[in-house]
Structure formats: C-alpha cells, structure tokens
Enzyme design. Sequence first.
Site, PDB file in Angstrom:
ATOM      1  N   HIS A  75       0.843  -1.203   0.000  1.00 17.67           N
ATOM      2  CA  HIS A  75       0.000   0.000   0.000  1.00 17.67           C
ATOM      3  C   HIS A  75       0.875   1.249   0.000  1.00 17.67           C
ATOM      4  CE1 HIS A  75      -4.042  -1.766   1.623  1.00 17.67           C
ATOM      5  NE2 HIS A  75      -3.568  -2.424   0.587  1.00 17.67           N
ATOM      6  N   TYR A 204      -8.797   5.633   7.841  1.00 18.97           N
ATOM      7  CA  TYR A 204      -8.870   6.058   9.243  1.00 18.97           C
ATOM      8  C   TYR A 204      -9.902   7.182   9.311  1.00 18.97           C
ATOM      9  CZ  TYR A 204      -4.413   3.607  10.125  1.00 18.97           C
ATOM     10  OH  TYR A 204      -3.430   2.658  10.260  1.00 18.97           O
ATOM     11  N   PRO A 295      -2.927   1.121  18.871  1.00 22.44           N
ATOM     12  CA  PRO A 295      -2.713   0.597  17.516  1.00 22.44           C
ATOM     13  C   PRO A 295      -2.940   1.600  16.383  1.00 22.44           C
ATOM     14  CG  PRO A 295      -4.735  -0.296  18.469  1.00 22.44           C
ATOM     15  CD  PRO A 295      -4.056   0.474  19.556  1.00 22.44           C
ATOM     16  N   LYS A 299       2.097   0.559  14.888  1.00 25.98           N
ATOM     17  CA  LYS A 299       3.533   0.506  15.202  1.00 25.98           C
ATOM     18  C   LYS A 299       3.965  -0.671  16.086  1.00 25.98           C
ATOM     19  CE  LYS A 299       5.090   3.942  12.971  1.00 25.98           C
ATOM     20  NZ  LYS A 299       4.857   3.299  11.677  1.00 25.98           N
ATOM     21  N   TYR A 387       4.498   6.964   9.399  1.00 26.22           N
ATOM     22  CA  TYR A 387       3.661   5.781   9.153  1.00 26.22           C
ATOM     23  C   TYR A 387       4.452   4.680   8.438  1.00 26.22           C
ATOM     24  CZ  TYR A 387      -0.611   3.135   8.317  1.00 26.22           C
ATOM     25  OH  TYR A 387      -1.583   2.145   8.318  1.00 26.22           O
TER      26      TYR A 387
HETATM   27  P1  FAD Z   1       3.659 -10.812  21.998  1.00 21.89           P
HETATM   28  O1  FAD Z   1       3.118 -10.935  20.636  1.00 21.89           O
HETATM   29  O2  FAD Z   1       2.729 -10.448  23.110  1.00 21.89           O
HETATM   30  O3  FAD Z   1       4.388 -12.163  22.345  1.00 21.89           O
HETATM   31  C1  FAD Z   1       4.838 -12.495  23.635  1.00 21.89           C
HETATM   32  C2  FAD Z   1       4.792 -13.995  23.809  1.00 21.89           C
HETATM   33  O4  FAD Z   1       5.367 -14.329  25.071  1.00 21.89           O
HETATM   34  C3  FAD Z   1       3.380 -14.547  23.834  1.00 21.89           C
HETATM   35  O5  FAD Z   1       3.255 -15.582  22.886  1.00 21.89           O
HETATM   36  C4  FAD Z   1       3.183 -15.030  25.256  1.00 21.89           C
HETATM   37  O6  FAD Z   1       2.337 -16.166  25.341  1.00 21.89           O
HETATM   38  C5  FAD Z   1       4.609 -15.363  25.658  1.00 21.89           C
HETATM   39  N1  FAD Z   1       4.842 -15.349  27.108  1.00 21.89           N
HETATM   40  C6  FAD Z   1       4.357 -14.494  28.040  1.00 21.89           C
HETATM   41  N2  FAD Z   1       4.807 -14.811  29.270  1.00 21.89           N
HETATM   42  C7  FAD Z   1       5.602 -15.899  29.117  1.00 21.89           C
HETATM   43  C8  FAD Z   1       6.340 -16.700  30.018  1.00 21.89           C
HETATM   44  N3  FAD Z   1       6.364 -16.440  31.344  1.00 21.89           N
HETATM   45  N4  FAD Z   1       7.042 -17.768  29.535  1.00 21.89           N
HETATM   46  C9  FAD Z   1       7.039 -18.036  28.200  1.00 21.89           C
HETATM   47  N5  FAD Z   1       6.348 -17.306  27.297  1.00 21.89           N
HETATM   48  C10 FAD Z   1       5.637 -16.245  27.747  1.00 21.89           C
HETATM   49  N6  FAD Z   1      -0.495  -3.776  17.002  1.00 21.89           N
HETATM   50  C11 FAD Z   1      -0.796  -3.175  15.875  1.00 21.89           C
HETATM   51  O7  FAD Z   1       0.094  -2.561  15.283  1.00 21.89           O
HETATM   52  N7  FAD Z   1      -2.073  -3.253  15.367  1.00 21.89           N
HETATM   53  C12 FAD Z   1      -3.075  -3.960  16.000  1.00 21.89           C
HETATM   54  O8  FAD Z   1      -4.198  -4.028  15.520  1.00 21.89           O
HETATM   55  C13 FAD Z   1      -2.787  -4.589  17.202  1.00 21.89           C
HETATM   56  N8  FAD Z   1      -3.741  -5.299  17.881  1.00 21.89           N
HETATM   57  C14 FAD Z   1      -3.397  -5.883  19.073  1.00 21.89           C
HETATM   58  C15 FAD Z   1      -4.352  -6.586  19.810  1.00 21.89           C
HETATM   59  C16 FAD Z   1      -4.040  -7.169  21.049  1.00 21.89           C
HETATM   60  C17 FAD Z   1      -5.116  -7.920  21.834  1.00 21.89           C
HETATM   61  C18 FAD Z   1      -2.723  -7.021  21.565  1.00 21.89           C
HETATM   62  C19 FAD Z   1      -2.361  -7.631  22.924  1.00 21.89           C
HETATM   63  C20 FAD Z   1      -1.763  -6.339  20.811  1.00 21.89           C
HETATM   64  C21 FAD Z   1      -2.081  -5.770  19.580  1.00 21.89           C
HETATM   65  N9  FAD Z   1      -1.131  -5.076  18.819  1.00 21.89           N
HETATM   66  C22 FAD Z   1      -1.457  -4.474  17.672  1.00 21.89           C
HETATM   67  C23 FAD Z   1       0.240  -4.989  19.210  1.00 21.89           C
HETATM   68  C24 FAD Z   1       1.106  -6.048  18.532  1.00 21.89           C
HETATM   69  O9  FAD Z   1       0.358  -7.206  18.291  1.00 21.89           O
HETATM   70  C25 FAD Z   1       2.258  -6.301  19.471  1.00 21.89           C
HETATM   71  O10 FAD Z   1       3.012  -5.096  19.526  1.00 21.89           O
HETATM   72  C26 FAD Z   1       3.145  -7.468  19.063  1.00 21.89           C
HETATM   73  O11 FAD Z   1       2.442  -8.675  19.224  1.00 21.89           O
HETATM   74  C27 FAD Z   1       4.405  -7.469  19.936  1.00 21.89           C
HETATM   75  O12 FAD Z   1       5.108  -8.668  19.758  1.00 21.89           O
HETATM   76  P2  FAD Z   1       5.919  -9.321  20.949  1.00 21.89           P
HETATM   77  O13 FAD Z   1       6.552 -10.524  20.359  1.00 21.89           O
HETATM   78  O14 FAD Z   1       6.748  -8.284  21.600  1.00 21.89           O
HETATM   79  O15 FAD Z   1       4.829  -9.716  22.052  1.00 21.89           O
HETATM   80  C1  PHB Z   2      -5.068  -4.018  11.279  1.00 22.17           C
HETATM   81  O1  PHB Z   2      -5.291  -4.298  10.089  1.00 22.17           O
HETATM   82  O2  PHB Z   2      -5.256  -4.831  12.192  1.00 22.17           O
HETATM   83  C2  PHB Z   2      -4.599  -2.649  11.621  1.00 22.17           C
HETATM   84  C3  PHB Z   2      -4.238  -1.774  10.612  1.00 22.17           C
HETATM   85  C4  PHB Z   2      -3.807  -0.495  10.928  1.00 22.17           C
HETATM   86  C5  PHB Z   2      -3.759  -0.091  12.246  1.00 22.17           C
HETATM   87  C6  PHB Z   2      -4.120  -0.975  13.260  1.00 22.17           C
HETATM   88  C7  PHB Z   2      -4.552  -2.256  12.942  1.00 22.17           C
HETATM   89  O3  PHB Z   2      -3.370   1.170  12.551  1.00 22.17           O
END
Ligand code: FAD
Ligand code: PHB
Length: 403
Positions: A75, A204, A295, A299, A387
Amino acid sequence: MGVERTQVAIIGAGPAGLLLGRLLSRAGIDAVILEARSREYVEARIRAGVLEQGTVDVLHAAGVADRLDREGLRHGGIYLSFDGARHHIPMEELTGGRSVTVYGQTEVVKDLIAARLAEEKPLRFDAPVARIEDFDGDGPARLHYRHDEAEHELHADVIAGCDGFHGVSRETVAAQVRIWERTYPFAWLGILVDGAPATDELIYARHPAGFSLYSMRSPTVSRLYLQVAPDESMENWSEDRIWSELHARQDGDGFTVNEGPITEASVTPMRSFVAAPMRHGNLFLAGDAAHIVPPTGAKGLNLAAADVTVLAQALAARFREGDDGPLETYSDRCLARVWRAQHFSWWMTTMLHRDPAEDAYGAELALSQLRYVVSSRAQATALAENYVGLPLERTVAAEVARG
Ligand code: FAD
Ligand code: PHB
C-alpha cells in the site's frame, strides 16, 4: 533431567522472540525459545496487520519472506476521513518511494514458526518460564520453566525477554525500571470479515460518534475497528449494531462499507507504555515486554521487529567478535525509535478519536489538525514518514544479511 545450556534463552514466541531466534540462527548463534502457550493458540491470535518497509526488509534478510512476497498487499497510501469527506495521503510519493505491506501478524508468526521447525532448532510450546535468576553477574543466567509436566532449568549467557506486556521478564526487573504510561478513555472493537474490502487502502475515520478503521488482511478478508468504551463487553454488540455503527462512521462521499460474515470479534484496550532501560545485565527486554502503543499508528509489531533486529546485531558482535559495544547502546538505540513511535501513535490516536470527556474546543482542535494534514504537504509528509517507518532497520537489516 540435566541442566541445559545455550547462548541465548528467548522467552516468548510472539513476533519478537521468533524473529530474534531466526536472526540468531542465521548468525550461527544458539538459542532456545520457550513459549507459555500452545502453537495453535499463538498461530491463531489475531493482532496487527501493517508491516513497515523496514520490517519487510528484515523478514527478507532473515529468509522468511517468500509467502509475504506472494500474498502481502503493498500500500502506497492511506485515507483520512472526516467532515463527511475522504482525503488520500500519497505516502509513497511523499517519502521518496517508501510503502507499507498489509500482511497479518498471524501469518508472520506462522512463517517464522515453520522456518524454525524446518531448521530443527529448539522451540518449545506449553513451556511457561516461572523465574529468572543470576542475570546480573558474570556467570550464566538461569531460567526455570515447566514443560511436559516437569520442572526444567536452562542456563544461558544472555536472556531475551520477548514475553509481551504480561510476561515475567519486565516483572523480574520491576524495581529497576522507570515507567511512563498513559491509558485512553476508549478501546477498539475489532472484527474479521469474510468478504472483500470495499477500499483499496486503509481508511482512518474521525466521526462525531467516534473513530473507525477500515483495514484488510487479503483481497477476500476485511478487518474493521470501532472506537468503543474502555470497559465495553462484546455482549452489547450484536452484528446489526456493529454494521450500523460502521456505516454511520464510514459511509459517505460515494463510499459504503461492504458487509459480510463476521468470523472473529474482540475488544482491545488502548495504552501507551514505556519501561526503561531495556537492558539489565544479561537480560534484554524487547517488543511489548518493554513498550506498548495504541494501535492507531500500526507501530506495535514494527517496534518489536526493530528491537530484535538491533539486538541480533549486538549479540553477533558479542559472540562472534567479543565486542560488547553494540549491546551497551542497545537500550538507547531502541528507545530513540520507541519514543518517536510513542509520539506518533499518541498523535494519531488523539487526532482521530473522540474523547468522551472532551469539550467542543478539543474536538475543533483535532479537526483543525486533520484539515491541516490533508492540505499541507509538510504536514502530510510528517504523517507519511512516520507511518511508513524511519529507515534505521534498513541499515541494520543490511548488516545482518551480510553476517
Ligand atoms: P507478543 O506478541 O505479546 O508475544 C509475547 C509472547 O510471550 C506470547 O506468545 C506469550 O504467550 C509469551 N509469554 C508471556 N509470558 C511468558 C512466560 N512467562 N514464559 C514463556 N512465554 C511467555 N499492534 C498493531 O500494530 N495493530 C493492532 O491491531 C494490534 N492489535 C493488538 C491486539 C491485542 C489484543 C494485543 C495484545 C496487541 C495488539 N497489537 C497491535 C500490538 C502487537 O500485536 C504487538 O506489539 C506485538 O504482538 C508485539 O510482539 P511481541 O513478540 O513483543 O509480544
Ligand atoms: C489491522 O489491520 O489490524 C490494523 C491496521 C492499521 C492499524 C491498526 C490495525 O493502525
């Protein structure tokens, strides 16, 4: 069972932990990844969907971008909708050719898990880490985890805390970190829809009834979000109510939302959060373990990828050249990017949402800012370059690829 030994113990198999594991294996560094949940759970967790150019570059450098290349949707812009009209922000043109790629976090995670298993490198699901010890001394750090109904101990030179916002890593150093935090008086209700998106790029929208976002996962799957109350329960939202709110907030200017069967629906709270420093002796925090953004700026996942790219490069300097310099600057290098993303995410969020406590004056300020963004090339460029992401990872990705 005897004590296992590795160079890097990675806690968490989200995008941060899995990508770090992949970058380290490419650099010839041993790692064990421990994940609390099952593979099915981790692969099904619906979250982010927009990858910055730098994230795509790192996935390429890591050799896990074949499906992303085939299925990702490139995009070059987004739409901002307000005052009953849609305005296009041509990000690619404004940033000298940079773009984003729409490809679900679930797909990134599936690709990284498949690559790790194909390499036959250690990745243990259903293996929650309970305790971390001795990470601040000269000897190896120790991790205690449960797996296959038994207690296990893992010794490692370095621990990468990639265990998300509710993990054990940041909690272990809670007394040593400073926290900056903001919560917002709203949440997002997100739906996944089996049906083609009615738009070519993300929309948005700010509306008197609240924010909404029209996103997608593929040419046949749409992803839409609605601003709702922070404590909102899904029980209050029938499919009819969801669609009628989406029509009210998105339709107009010759455009209408395309309805279809809803296959998933959930509410996500909105929070800004930073914990620093991100290094504590031989324990390094990365991704959501160290920082959260609302979100609206897309980022969260991209910051996680940027952190572990910096970390993988710094660990390669230690293990391959005995140079600790890059590890010493890990926290500061990451935090510079993190704070830029914090500001951008807060700015997008406050400009596009309706704060229920906001007075009429606050609403006019937000609208004035939106009108300025769509009428000034300088303002539109500022939005676009944030962005699509700042180019740091590109440099680091090139270094990682060179090995
Ligand atoms: P995570 O993806 O949270 O991974 C951490 C992992 O560690 C998990 O699998 C967990 O099970 C594991 N863990 C936790 N504790 C332990 C332990 N004690 N021992 C072993 N393993 C453990 N970002 C966007 O940009 N757009 C979105 O739409 C968006 N929607 C989101 C919706 C939700 C519900 C959440 C929670 C986040 C969302 N985010 C979104 C943010 C984005 O998904 C996160 O920034 C991203 O997942 C970060 O990755 P990570 O690997 O740091 O953490
Ligand atoms: C998504 O597609 O989940 C999405 C896209 C843009 C955003 C947040 C979430 O800013």
